[in-house]
Design a protein around this motif. Sequence first.
Motif, PDB file in Angstrom:
ATOM      1  N   LEU A   1       8.199   1.062  -8.416  1.00 22.60           N
ATOM      2  CA  LEU A   1       6.899   0.424  -8.618  1.00 22.60           C
ATOM      3  C   LEU A   1       7.013  -1.084  -8.413  1.00 22.60           C
ATOM      4  CD1 LEU A   1       3.953   0.197  -9.573  1.00 22.60           C
ATOM      5  CD2 LEU A   1       4.806   0.298 -11.915  1.00 22.60           C
ATOM      6  N   PHE A   2       8.013  -1.704  -9.024  1.00 23.55           N
ATOM      7  CA  PHE A   2       8.133  -3.158  -8.931  1.00 23.55           C
ATOM      8  C   PHE A   2       8.634  -3.607  -7.559  1.00 23.55           C
ATOM      9  CE2 PHE A   2       6.690  -5.170 -12.717  1.00 23.55           C
ATOM     10  CZ  PHE A   2       6.533  -4.110 -13.582  1.00 23.55           C
ATOM     11  N   ASP A   3       9.438  -2.799  -6.891  1.00 25.90           N
ATOM     12  CA  ASP A   3       9.794  -3.115  -5.494  1.00 25.90           C
ATOM     13  C   ASP A   3       8.539  -3.180  -4.636  1.00 25.90           C
ATOM     14  OD1 ASP A   3      12.508  -3.228  -5.997  1.00 25.90           O
ATOM     15  OD2 ASP A   3      12.936  -1.232  -5.190  1.00 25.90           O
TER      16      ASP A   3
ATOM     17  N   HIS B   1       2.562   8.072  -7.473  1.00 21.25           N
ATOM     18  CA  HIS B   1       2.977   7.356  -6.265  1.00 21.25           C
ATOM     19  C   HIS B   1       4.332   6.690  -6.362  1.00 21.25           C
ATOM     20  CE1 HIS B   1      -1.400   7.742  -5.782  1.00 21.25           C
ATOM     21  NE2 HIS B   1      -1.096   7.855  -4.515  1.00 21.25           N
ATOM     22  N   PHE B   2       4.882   6.623  -7.570  1.00 25.00           N
ATOM     23  CA  PHE B   2       6.179   5.965  -7.731  1.00 25.00           C
ATOM     24  C   PHE B   2       7.084   6.823  -8.593  1.00 25.00           C
ATOM     25  CE2 PHE B   2       3.054   2.711  -6.916  1.00 25.00           C
ATOM     26  CZ  PHE B   2       3.652   2.019  -5.874  1.00 25.00           C
ATOM     27  N   CYS B   3       8.357   6.947  -8.173  1.00 24.79           N
ATOM     28  CA  CYS B   3       9.264   7.814  -8.919  1.00 24.79           C
ATOM     29  C   CYS B   3       9.757   7.140 -10.193  1.00 24.79           C
ATOM     30  CB  CYS B   3      10.432   8.269  -8.043  1.00 24.79           C
ATOM     31  SG  CYS B   3      11.640   6.995  -7.644  1.00 24.79           S
TER      32      CYS B   3
ATOM     33  N   ASP C   1       0.125  18.744  -3.000  1.00 19.95           N
ATOM     34  CA  ASP C   1       0.423  18.542  -4.414  1.00 19.95           C
ATOM     35  C   ASP C   1       1.531  17.515  -4.625  1.00 19.95           C
ATOM     36  OD1 ASP C   1      -0.043  22.039  -5.029  1.00 19.95           O
ATOM     37  OD2 ASP C   1      -1.428  20.384  -5.353  1.00 19.95           O
ATOM     38  N   TYR C   2       2.008  16.931  -3.520  1.00 22.08           N
ATOM     39  CA  TYR C   2       3.120  15.987  -3.605  1.00 22.08           C
ATOM     40  C   TYR C   2       2.802  14.692  -2.866  1.00 22.08           C
ATOM     41  CZ  TYR C   2       5.913  19.901  -5.263  1.00 22.08           C
ATOM     42  OH  TYR C   2       6.410  20.941  -6.006  1.00 22.08           O
ATOM     43  N   ASN C   3       3.382  13.605  -3.314  1.00 25.71           N
ATOM     44  CA  ASN C   3       3.367  12.339  -2.584  1.00 25.71           C
ATOM     45  C   ASN C   3       4.812  11.896  -2.400  1.00 25.71           C
ATOM     46  OD1 ASN C   3       0.542  11.942  -2.539  1.00 25.71           O
ATOM     47  ND2 ASN C   3       0.592  11.115  -4.614  1.00 25.71           N
ATOM     48  N   TRP C   4       5.060  11.128  -1.365  1.00 23.21           N
ATOM     49  CA  TRP C   4       6.344  10.455  -1.249  1.00 23.21           C
ATOM     50  C   TRP C   4       6.282   9.191  -2.089  1.00 23.21           C
ATOM     51  CZ3 TRP C   4       9.925  13.395   0.589  1.00 23.21           C
ATOM     52  CH2 TRP C   4       9.638  14.349   1.571  1.00 23.21           C
ATOM     53  N   CYS C   5       7.365   8.904  -2.795  1.00 22.00           N
ATOM     54  CA  CYS C   5       7.427   7.660  -3.559  1.00 22.00           C
ATOM     55  C   CYS C   5       7.153   6.491  -2.622  1.00 22.00           C
ATOM     56  CB  CYS C   5       8.800   7.491  -4.214  1.00 22.00           C
ATOM     57  SG  CYS C   5       8.983   5.913  -5.054  1.00 22.00           S
ATOM     58  N   HIS C   6       6.327   5.536  -3.066  1.00 18.44           N
ATOM     59  CA  HIS C   6       5.958   4.403  -2.234  1.00 18.44           C
ATOM     60  C   HIS C   6       6.931   3.228  -2.352  1.00 18.44           C
ATOM     61  CE1 HIS C   6       2.444   6.674  -1.396  1.00 18.44           C
ATOM     62  NE2 HIS C   6       1.778   5.670  -0.863  1.00 18.44           N
ATOM     63  N   GLY C   7       7.941   3.365  -3.185  1.00 17.53           N
ATOM     64  CA  GLY C   7       8.926   2.286  -3.328  1.00 17.53           C
ATOM     65  C   GLY C   7       9.604   1.979  -2.004  1.00 17.53           C
ATOM     66  N   SER C   8       9.629   0.681  -1.646  1.00 14.55           N
ATOM     67  CA  SER C   8      10.154   0.304  -0.332  1.00 14.55           C
ATOM     68  C   SER C   8      11.659   0.532  -0.217  1.00 14.55           C
ATOM     69  CB  SER C   8       9.811  -1.165  -0.035  1.00 14.55           C
ATOM     70  OG  SER C   8      10.147  -1.987  -1.141  1.00 14.55           O
TER      71      SER C   8
ATOM     72  N   THR D   1       6.904  -6.453  -2.802  1.00 17.10           N
ATOM     73  CA  THR D   1       6.719  -6.445  -1.345  1.00 17.10           C
ATOM     74  C   THR D   1       5.264  -6.711  -0.966  1.00 17.10           C
ATOM     75  OG1 THR D   1       8.517  -4.866  -1.081  1.00 17.10           O
ATOM     76  CG2 THR D   1       6.967  -5.040   0.745  1.00 17.10           C
ATOM     77  N   HIS D   2       4.314  -6.148  -1.730  1.00 12.03           N
ATOM     78  CA  HIS D   2       2.910  -6.151  -1.300  1.00 12.03           C
ATOM     79  C   HIS D   2       1.984  -6.958  -2.206  1.00 12.03           C
ATOM     80  CE1 HIS D   2       3.815  -3.210   1.761  1.00 12.03           C
ATOM     81  NE2 HIS D   2       4.437  -2.478   0.864  1.00 12.03           N
ATOM     82  N   ILE D   3       2.529  -7.801  -3.057  1.00 14.34           N
ATOM     83  CA  ILE D   3       1.701  -8.461  -4.068  1.00 14.34           C
ATOM     84  C   ILE D   3       0.555  -9.273  -3.453  1.00 14.34           C
ATOM     85  CG2 ILE D   3       3.234 -10.488  -4.280  1.00 14.34           C
ATOM     86  CD1 ILE D   3       1.129  -8.742  -7.050  1.00 14.34           C
ATOM     87  N   GLN D   4       0.771  -9.938  -2.342  1.00  8.43           N
ATOM     88  CA  GLN D   4      -0.305 -10.752  -1.752  1.00  8.43           C
ATOM     89  C   GLN D   4      -1.471  -9.879  -1.286  1.00  8.43           C
ATOM     90  OE1 GLN D   4      -0.511 -13.886  -2.178  1.00  8.43           O
ATOM     91  NE2 GLN D   4       1.549 -13.980  -3.036  1.00  8.43           N
ATOM     92  N   SER D   5      -1.159  -8.726  -0.723  1.00  5.35           N
ATOM     93  CA  SER D   5      -2.221  -7.806  -0.299  1.00  5.35           C
ATOM     94  C   SER D   5      -2.932  -7.212  -1.508  1.00  5.35           C
ATOM     95  CB  SER D   5      -1.634  -6.671   0.540  1.00  5.35           C
ATOM     96  OG  SER D   5      -1.020  -7.186   1.686  1.00  5.35           O
ATOM     97  N   ILE D   6      -2.174  -6.890  -2.545  1.00  5.07           N
ATOM     98  CA  ILE D   6      -2.753  -6.261  -3.736  1.00  5.07           C
ATOM     99  C   ILE D   6      -3.727  -7.209  -4.426  1.00  5.07           C
ATOM    100  CG2 ILE D   6      -2.242  -5.373  -6.044  1.00  5.07           C
ATOM    101  CD1 ILE D   6       0.463  -4.370  -4.802  1.00  5.07           C
ATOM    102  N   VAL D   7      -3.326  -8.458  -4.648  1.00  5.94           N
ATOM    103  CA  VAL D   7      -4.227  -9.379  -5.345  1.00  5.94           C
ATOM    104  C   VAL D   7      -5.425  -9.749  -4.481  1.00  5.94           C
ATOM    105  CG1 VAL D   7      -2.466 -10.265  -6.902  1.00  5.94           C
ATOM    106  CG2 VAL D   7      -2.916 -11.455  -4.740  1.00  5.94           C
ATOM    107  N   ALA D   8      -5.280  -9.608  -3.150  1.00  6.56           N
ATOM    108  CA  ALA D   8      -6.412  -9.895  -2.267  1.00  6.56           C
ATOM    109  C   ALA D   8      -7.519  -8.852  -2.423  1.00  6.56           C
ATOM    110  CB  ALA D   8      -5.943  -9.956  -0.814  1.00  6.56           C
TER     111      ALA D   8
END
Length: 121
Positions: A57-59, A50-52, A3-10, A63-70
Motif C-alpha cells: 500500500l505504501f509503495d 487491492h493491496f496484499c 473474484d480476485y485482484n492483483w496486488c497493486h504494490g509496485s 509512487t503515485h501520491i501526486q496523481s492521488i492528491v490531484a
Amino acid sequence: MSDYNWCHGSECHTKETQSRVRGTGDNKVLRTIKIKQGRYNGYQTGIWNHFCNNRCLFDYLQTHIQSIVAIAPRREALETPIKVEKEKYESYRYRYTDNGHTREPYQATRTTIKSVDNDNG
Ligand SMILES: [Zn+2]
C-alpha cells in the motif's frame, strides 16, 4: 467480474516470500500476490481488495501520491466547530524526596473538546 485482484504494490513481485514463488525447475519467478476480494470479512475492502499488505500500500502511495492528491486536492484547511470546556477539579501530585514521596493536593484543570450541533440549515 473476477473474484480476485492483483496486488497493486509496485514492488510486490520483488519480495522474496514463498507465497510469491511460481513456475517449475529453472523457470521460477516471484509473482505479484493475487488477492481474493472481501478477505478479512469485508474489513476496509476498498484498500485490502487491492493491496496484499501495508508495505505494498505504501509503495503504491509513494509512487503515485501526486496523481492521488490531484483527484481530490485539499487547497484550504477544513474546520469543525467545537466548544472547549475547562473545568477545575481536585487532584494530587507526588513530590519525590530522598525519603520517598509525598502526595500533595492541587487544583487541576481538565480540558474537554465538545462537538456542537452543526444543523444550522
Ligand atoms: Zn503486494
